[in-house]
Design a protein around this motif. Structure first.
Motif, PDB file in Angstrom:
ATOM      1  N   ASN A   1       0.850  -1.190   0.000  1.00  0.00           N
ATOM      2  CA  ASN A   1       0.000   0.000   0.000  1.00  0.00           C
ATOM      3  C   ASN A   1       0.885   1.239   0.000  1.00  0.00           C
ATOM      4  N   TRP A   2       0.576   2.191  -0.883  1.00  0.00           N
ATOM      5  CA  TRP A   2       1.464   3.342  -1.047  1.00  0.00           C
ATOM      6  C   TRP A   2       1.553   4.206   0.207  1.00  0.00           C
ATOM      7  N   GLY A   3       0.428   4.426   0.893  1.00  0.00           N
ATOM      8  CA  GLY A   3       0.468   5.246   2.100  1.00  0.00           C
ATOM      9  C   GLY A   3       1.288   4.586   3.198  1.00  0.00           C
ATOM     10  N   PHE A   4       1.124   3.286   3.321  1.00  0.00           N
ATOM     11  CA  PHE A   4       1.881   2.510   4.285  1.00  0.00           C
ATOM     12  C   PHE A   4       3.372   2.607   3.986  1.00  0.00           C
ATOM     13  N   GLY A   5       3.719   2.504   2.701  1.00  0.00           N
ATOM     14  CA  GLY A   5       5.124   2.541   2.304  1.00  0.00           C
ATOM     15  C   GLY A   5       5.783   3.875   2.597  1.00  0.00           C
ATOM     16  N   LEU A   6       5.077   4.966   2.324  1.00  0.00           N
ATOM     17  CA  LEU A   6       5.651   6.291   2.575  1.00  0.00           C
ATOM     18  C   LEU A   6       6.001   6.490   4.043  1.00  0.00           C
ATOM     19  N   VAL A   7       5.070   6.138   4.918  1.00  0.00           N
ATOM     20  CA  VAL A   7       5.272   6.381   6.342  1.00  0.00           C
ATOM     21  C   VAL A   7       6.291   5.420   6.930  1.00  0.00           C
ATOM     22  N   VAL A   8       6.142   4.138   6.634  1.00  0.00           N
ATOM     23  CA  VAL A   8       7.060   3.141   7.192  1.00  0.00           C
ATOM     24  C   VAL A   8       8.493   3.402   6.734  1.00  0.00           C
ATOM     25  N   GLY A   9       8.667   3.712   5.451  1.00  0.00           N
ATOM     26  CA  GLY A   9      10.008   3.968   4.937  1.00  0.00           C
ATOM     27  C   GLY A   9      10.679   5.133   5.640  1.00  0.00           C
ATOM     28  N   ALA A  10       9.946   6.229   5.814  1.00  0.00           N
ATOM     29  CA  ALA A  10      10.526   7.416   6.443  1.00  0.00           C
ATOM     30  C   ALA A  10      10.859   7.179   7.912  1.00  0.00           C
ATOM     31  N   LEU A  11       9.966   6.532   8.629  1.00  0.00           N
ATOM     32  CA  LEU A  11      10.198   6.291  10.050  1.00  0.00           C
ATOM     33  C   LEU A  11      11.323   5.282  10.265  1.00  0.00           C
ATOM     34  N   PHE A  12      11.406   4.296   9.392  1.00  0.00           N
ATOM     35  CA  PHE A  12      12.487   3.316   9.501  1.00  0.00           C
ATOM     36  C   PHE A  12      13.837   3.969   9.192  1.00  0.00           C
ATOM     37  N   ALA A  13      13.841   4.905   8.244  1.00  0.00           N
ATOM     38  CA  ALA A  13      15.076   5.630   7.933  1.00  0.00           C
ATOM     39  C   ALA A  13      15.556   6.407   9.156  1.00  0.00           C
ATOM     40  N   LYS A  14      14.647   7.041   9.874  1.00  0.00           N
ATOM     41  CA  LYS A  14      15.038   7.775  11.083  1.00  0.00           C
ATOM     42  C   LYS A  14      15.609   6.832  12.133  1.00  0.00           C
ATOM     43  N   GLU A  15      14.999   5.651  12.248  1.00  0.00           N
ATOM     44  CA  GLU A  15      15.487   4.686  13.235  1.00  0.00           C
ATOM     45  C   GLU A  15      16.885   4.189  12.872  1.00  0.00           C
ATOM     46  N   LEU A  16      17.119   3.949  11.596  1.00  0.00           N
ATOM     47  CA  LEU A  16      18.447   3.523  11.157  1.00  0.00           C
ATOM     48  C   LEU A  16      19.487   4.612  11.405  1.00  0.00           C
TER      49      LEU A  16
END
Length: 436
Positions: free
Chosen positions: A112-127
């Protein structure tokens, strides 16, 4: 070689790409001028199209704002933060972090595109909290996974033509997802992108002297303050029972939607899921509200820019400019090359009409008769429009706004890397549409 190419591309974009708000103002002027010059519309008519259409995306604007806010609240809940931290802990190097965030974003965006946008950004911050890596490329990698969304489970074009009674059903009937999303050519494109996009991102990793790092302390959440509860209102704000009494019925509604009624994913359902999971996982209303106050800070760009895109869309559609662009590009196509030219035209139109469903409404009346007249594969042409819509999102900052808001960056910080991906993925998708 990619590292050498990406360096001047990044510098070029950092120097000349304006803030997304300036970008949308310039697009407004270009669209209006083109409608007057090409379509012979009067300035008054164009102004009326623009003003009448200015609020046409209010529902969508609120949905996008909720994607950002509810996704942030969910990801900032203690259980999800622990999962992200554990997954991020598997990355032991800068290169590993780039590949990992890209793969996570690709998988999430395909679902899902909305899921991907949010998860990707938040995971990048965690990394970024755990690994010393160029933060610009890390966030760009998270956004680059968005390229696959329209070829995935939530692609608006394939889902539209698979729905009974869709607006082009009289011309093409109902085309099932077996001929679009799950067709060999589409799956081949997706698989190739799952290999190429992480690899290209990894190869663009700058040298130490050229990298831009972020202080991990700036990404840390503020420690939760413990206050003494003395008032009845404060007991309600910190009530686990109150959260469960509202949150659990919300999740039960989703079970009913998916299992008993056989419903699917759409943007409203994704936001509903994010919200009620966040309510339950935060445990108390107070914890949720603290997260909400933090999340809402990043929504300013969405609030101010989406009405301008609605106005641009109205100019492009009502003046006939979008149709003229599409007709010109397919005027020299053959049955074999039509998917390629459909892809290119959709990519260009997407710069002005960055909406999958809206773009199909604009281009379908042009592409479908052309496909029928040339004897081209209609399902492949439809997916070409879908992929074109997804492709130039790597250049158009419209969809990057939630990612940038979460990451705390500007469009110029990531679009240089995305520009390289634009060329690489464009070649892969073009070959897949024509020869796979």
């Amino acid at each position: 070689m990619l590292k050498m190419i990406s360096k001047p591309a990044v510098k070029l974009v950092e120097r000349y790409l304006p803030d997304p708000y300036i970008f949308v103002l310039l697009l407004t002027i270009v669209a209006a001028a083109a409608a007057i010059a090409v379509e012979r519309q009067t300035p008054l008519a164009v102004m009326r199209m623009w003003g009448d259409g200015f609020w046409g995306l209010l529902t969508f604007s609120m949905q996008m704002l909720l994607v950002l806010v509810t996704g942030f609240m969910l990801a900032s809940s203690p259980p999800v933060k622990r999962i992200l931290q554990k997954l991020a802990g598997t990355a032991k190097s800068a290169g590993g972090a780039i590949i990992l965030v890209t793969l996570v974003s690709l998988v999430a965006s395909w679902i899902n595109w909305g899921f991907g946008l949010v998860v990707g950004a938040l995971f990048a911050k965690e990394l970024a909290r755990l690994v010393r890596v160029d933060y610009r490329l890390l966030v760009a990698s998270a956004y680059s996974g968005f390229i696959v969304w329209h070829g995935g489970l939530a692609g608006s074009v394939p889902l539209t033509i698979a729905t009974e009674g869709h607006f082009t059903a009289d011309a093409i009937g109902v085309i099932g997802t077996g001929s679009t999303i799950f067709a060999f050519f589409n799956l081949a494109i997706v698989v190739c992108l799952f290999i190429a996009v992480p690899l290209v991102n990894r190869l663009m990793l700058p040298d130490e002297k050229d990298s831009v790092y972020v202080d991990s302390k700036l990404l840390e959440d503020a420690p939760a303050s413990k206050e003494r509860i003395t008032r009845p209102a404060e007991k309600l704000e910190n009530s686990l029972v109150l959260s469960l009494l509202v949150g659990v019925p919300g999740l039960l509604y989703l079970l009913d939607h998916f299992i008993l009624r056989g419903g699917g994913l759409n943007l409203n359902i994704v936001n509903f899921l994010f919200l009620f999971l966040a309510i339950v996982l935060h445990r108390t209303p107070r914890s949720l509200l603290i997260s909400l106050n933090e999340a809402i800070k990043g929504g300013a760009g969405i609030v101010i820019q989406f009405p301008f895109y609605a106005g641009i869309m109205a100019i492009m559609v009502q003046s006939g400019l979008a149709q003229s662009m599409s007709e010109w590009l397919i005027s020299f196509a053959t049955a074999t090359s039509l998917p390629f030219w459909s892809f290119i035209s959709a990519g260009i139109v997407n710069l002005f009409v960055p909406s999958g469903g809206g773009q199909w409404a604009v281009q379908a009346p042009v592409m479908l008769p052309a496909a029928q007249a040339l004897g081209a594969d209609i399902s492949r042409v439809a997916m070409a429009v879908a992929w074109g819509d997804a492709w130039t999102n790597l250049l158009q900052p419209f969809w990057a706004l939630p990612v940038l808001a979460i990451a705390g960056l500007k469009a110029k910080d990531i679009m240089g890397f995305c520009l390289i991906q634009l060329f690489v993925t464009g070649v892969i998708i073009s070959i897949g549409l024509v020869w796979f």
